[in-house]
Scaffold this active site. Structure first.
Site, PDB file in Angstrom:
ATOM      1  N   ASP A   1       1.348  67.431 -23.710  1.00  0.00           N
ATOM      2  CA  ASP A   1       0.439  67.957 -22.861  1.00  0.00           C
ATOM      3  C   ASP A   1       0.827  68.907 -21.723  1.00  0.00           C
ATOM      4  O   ASP A   1       0.871  68.592 -20.587  1.00  0.00           O
ATOM      5  CB  ASP A   1      -0.599  66.922 -22.173  1.00  0.00           C
ATOM      6  CG  ASP A   1       0.061  65.783 -21.358  1.00  0.00           C
ATOM      7  OD1 ASP A   1      -0.642  65.483 -20.580  1.00  0.00           O
ATOM      8  OD2 ASP A   1       1.334  65.682 -21.490  1.00  0.00           O
TER       9      ASP A   1
ATOM     10  N   ASP B   1       6.608  67.711 -19.483  1.00  0.00           N
ATOM     11  CA  ASP B   1       6.519  67.850 -21.044  1.00  0.00           C
ATOM     12  C   ASP B   1       7.505  69.063 -21.283  1.00  0.00           C
ATOM     13  O   ASP B   1       8.291  68.956 -22.401  1.00  0.00           O
ATOM     14  CB  ASP B   1       5.166  68.245 -21.465  1.00  0.00           C
ATOM     15  CG  ASP B   1       4.203  67.183 -20.963  1.00  0.00           C
ATOM     16  OD1 ASP B   1       3.920  67.033 -19.916  1.00  0.00           O
ATOM     17  OD2 ASP B   1       3.845  66.228 -22.183  1.00  0.00           O
TER      18      ASP B   1
ATOM     19  N   ASN C   1      -2.522  66.792 -19.170  1.00  0.00           N
ATOM     20  CA  ASN C   1      -2.374  67.055 -17.575  1.00  0.00           C
ATOM     21  C   ASN C   1      -3.410  68.401 -17.331  1.00  0.00           C
ATOM     22  O   ASN C   1      -3.865  68.483 -16.254  1.00  0.00           O
ATOM     23  CB  ASN C   1      -1.077  67.708 -17.610  1.00  0.00           C
ATOM     24  CG  ASN C   1      -0.006  66.491 -17.584  1.00  0.00           C
ATOM     25  OD1 ASN C   1      -0.072  65.370 -16.996  1.00  0.00           O
ATOM     26  ND2 ASN C   1       1.143  66.547 -18.594  1.00  0.00           N
TER      27      ASN C   1
ATOM     28  N   THR D   1       4.242  62.688 -25.744  1.00  0.00           N
ATOM     29  CA  THR D   1       4.414  62.376 -24.147  1.00  0.00           C
ATOM     30  C   THR D   1       3.016  62.760 -23.343  1.00  0.00           C
ATOM     31  O   THR D   1       2.981  63.344 -22.362  1.00  0.00           O
ATOM     32  CB  THR D   1       5.711  63.622 -23.797  1.00  0.00           C
ATOM     33  OG1 THR D   1       5.072  65.169 -24.025  1.00  0.00           O
ATOM     34  CG2 THR D   1       6.877  63.215 -24.329  1.00  0.00           C
TER      35      THR D   1
ATOM     36  N   PHE E   1      -1.008  57.370 -16.645  1.00  0.00           N
ATOM     37  CA  PHE E   1      -1.905  58.450 -17.015  1.00  0.00           C
ATOM     38  C   PHE E   1      -2.289  58.731 -18.577  1.00  0.00           C
ATOM     39  O   PHE E   1      -3.296  58.729 -18.942  1.00  0.00           O
ATOM     40  CB  PHE E   1      -1.631  59.898 -16.441  1.00  0.00           C
ATOM     41  CG  PHE E   1      -2.396  61.009 -16.859  1.00  0.00           C
ATOM     42  CD1 PHE E   1      -2.065  61.899 -17.842  1.00  0.00           C
ATOM     43  CD2 PHE E   1      -3.587  61.308 -16.011  1.00  0.00           C
ATOM     44  CE1 PHE E   1      -2.759  62.739 -18.446  1.00  0.00           C
ATOM     45  CE2 PHE E   1      -4.372  62.387 -16.653  1.00  0.00           C
ATOM     46  CZ  PHE E   1      -4.280  62.926 -17.769  1.00  0.00           C
TER      47      PHE E   1
ATOM     48  N   HIS F   1       9.438  61.729 -16.180  1.00  0.00           N
ATOM     49  CA  HIS F   1       8.789  60.706 -17.222  1.00  0.00           C
ATOM     50  C   HIS F   1       9.228  61.320 -18.512  1.00  0.00           C
ATOM     51  O   HIS F   1       9.873  60.600 -19.292  1.00  0.00           O
ATOM     52  CB  HIS F   1       7.180  60.852 -17.020  1.00  0.00           C
ATOM     53  CG  HIS F   1       6.722  60.396 -15.751  1.00  0.00           C
ATOM     54  ND1 HIS F   1       7.078  59.255 -15.290  1.00  0.00           N
ATOM     55  CD2 HIS F   1       6.034  61.140 -14.906  1.00  0.00           C
ATOM     56  CE1 HIS F   1       6.177  59.114 -13.879  1.00  0.00           C
ATOM     57  NE2 HIS F   1       5.754  60.282 -13.545  1.00  0.00           N
ATOM     58  N   ASP F   2       8.576  62.457 -19.028  1.00  0.00           N
ATOM     59  CA  ASP F   2       8.775  62.808 -20.215  1.00  0.00           C
ATOM     60  C   ASP F   2      10.157  63.136 -21.085  1.00  0.00           C
ATOM     61  O   ASP F   2      10.166  62.753 -22.046  1.00  0.00           O
ATOM     62  CB  ASP F   2       7.803  63.966 -20.699  1.00  0.00           C
ATOM     63  CG  ASP F   2       6.182  63.788 -20.590  1.00  0.00           C
ATOM     64  OD1 ASP F   2       5.564  64.571 -20.131  1.00  0.00           O
ATOM     65  OD2 ASP F   2       5.619  62.540 -20.667  1.00  0.00           O
TER      66      ASP F   2
HETATM   67  O1  RIB Z   1       2.142  59.216 -16.389  1.00  0.00           O
HETATM   68  C1  RIB Z   1       3.059  60.420 -16.651  1.00  0.00           C
HETATM   69  C2  RIB Z   1       2.557  61.057 -17.782  1.00  0.00           C
HETATM   70  O2  RIB Z   1       1.368  61.441 -17.499  1.00  0.00           O
HETATM   71  C3  RIB Z   1       3.589  62.212 -18.086  1.00  0.00           C
HETATM   72  O3  RIB Z   1       3.486  62.352 -19.593  1.00  0.00           O
HETATM   73  C4  RIB Z   1       3.023  63.271 -17.442  1.00  0.00           C
HETATM   74  O4  RIB Z   1       3.243  64.474 -18.157  1.00  0.00           O
HETATM   75  C5  RIB Z   1       1.512  63.086 -17.598  1.00  0.00           C
HETATM   76  O5  RIB Z   1       1.181  63.474 -19.035  1.00  0.00           O
HETATM   77 CA    CA Z   2       2.981  64.455 -20.553  1.00  0.00          CA
END
Ligand code: RIB
Ligand code: CA
Length: 312
Positions: free
Chosen positions: A10, A15, A40, A126, A168, A242-243
């Site tokens: 997303d 990402d 997102n 992701t 999320f 994160h991703d």
């Molecule tokens: O919580 C982090 C995740 O949520 C990541 O994948 C970020 O891109 C959002 O999608």
């Molecule tokens: Ca993401």
């Protein structure tokens, strides 16, 4: 080893960085296709951003499929407060050099996995898991072709980021997360417990801004926005990346600490919606057992992702 990968995302700032790393590491990751899902930002914005990343990378041959524009059941949740309305923070991407595939991402997942050899494709997710959950509901037999599912999502000791309880990607579509985690596919889940250890610190930001490479410079522009938000919203120094942890895990699993756990996804509509509760395998009957990532060698991982995306 070469991983044959479908990346469902997303985009979203992190990402986009995960995509750049996967595209750079083309000697070890054969990126078969990209699927986008509402998360997102709305799915059409995700699609535009995926095409823009391919243009930046000069990899217009990678097919992009647009997928689900809303979760299985709950109302859509977006994270524009983190990624900006463009999903790219302060960055702009080059004009697209390719166009979306006509097929929907769910149709693509069903046909790609349906036609593939057993355990031959690794699915990286992701974002919210809506696309793959929908594909599994339509044709459960597709899981035979799945080698691994590597997902950014969930949280245990780290607590949530969209609510105090939920991460999320799970919160945005808890039913889809439950469907995927219960699918029986070999699954590695990289949650906030690990990804919050992987931050774009000032020295790492300096490495990106001083690079003589478009992928790093664009990443710095994207992250700069999220760094500001992290400072304002979370009082934290440095956005969590994160991703990219998912692609990093494929390339260098030795940089990650993992353990087998049983996992329960809260699909209620209450305050704990999207919470992922971790248990010892067998402690609670009927829960799926997955590979849960608890830690990361963040210095080595940052060096890896920058090295790979600067190979573009
Ligand atoms: O919580 C982090 C995740 O949520 C990541 O994948 C970020 O891109 C959002 O999608
Ligand atoms: Ca993401």
């Amino acid at each position: 080893m070469t991983h044959r990968v479908i990346l469902d995302c997303d985009p979203g700032v992190d990402d986009c960085i995960a995509l750049l790393v996967a595209l750079g590491a083309s000697d070890r990751i054969e990126l078969q296709s990209i699927c986008v899902v509402a998360g997102n930002v709305p799915v059409d914005v995700c699609a535009r951003n995926a095409l823009g990343i391919l243009a930046l990378a000069g990899r217009g041959h990678v097919p992009v499929y647009s997928g689900c524009e809303r979760p299985l059941r709950v109302e859509p949740s977006f994270a524009e407060h983190i990624h900006g309305r463009s999903g790219l923070g302060d960055a702009t991407l080059p004009a697209a050099i390719s166009t979306l595939e006509p097929a929907n991402a769910v149709d693509h997942l069903c046909s790609a996995f349906g036609a593939a050899e057993p355990q031959s494709i690794t699915l990286v997710i992701t974002g919210p898991m809506t696309n793959f959950a929908t594909a599994l509901q339509r044709d459960p037999s597709i899981k035979a072709a799945v080698r691994d599912v590597v997902i950014m999502g969930g949280a245990s000791e780290a607590g949530g980021n969209i609510t105090p309880f939920a991460e999320f990607n799970i919160y945005a579509d808890p039913d889809a997360a439950k469907t995927v985690l219960e699918s029986g596919c070999r699954t590695t889940l990289i949650g906030l417990d690990a990804t919050l250890q992987f931050r774009c610190t000032p020295s790492r930001m300096q490495r990106l801004t001083q690079a003589d490479h478009a992928a790093s410079l664009t990443s710095a522009d994207m992250i700069a926005h999220v760094n500001r938000v992290y400072g304002e919203v979370y009082g934290a120094e440095g956005a969590a990346l994160h991703d990219p942890c998912t692609v990093g895990y494929l390339l260098a699993p030795e940089l990650f600490d993992t353990r087998e756990v049983a996992i329960d996804v809260d699909c209620s509509t209450g305050d704990t919606r999207g919470q992922t509760r971790i248990h010892a395998p067998g402690e609670v009957d009927g829960l799926p057992v997955i590979n849960w990532v608890t830690g990361v060698r963040d210095t080595a991982l940052f060096d890896l992702i920058v090295t790979e995306m600067e190979r573009l």
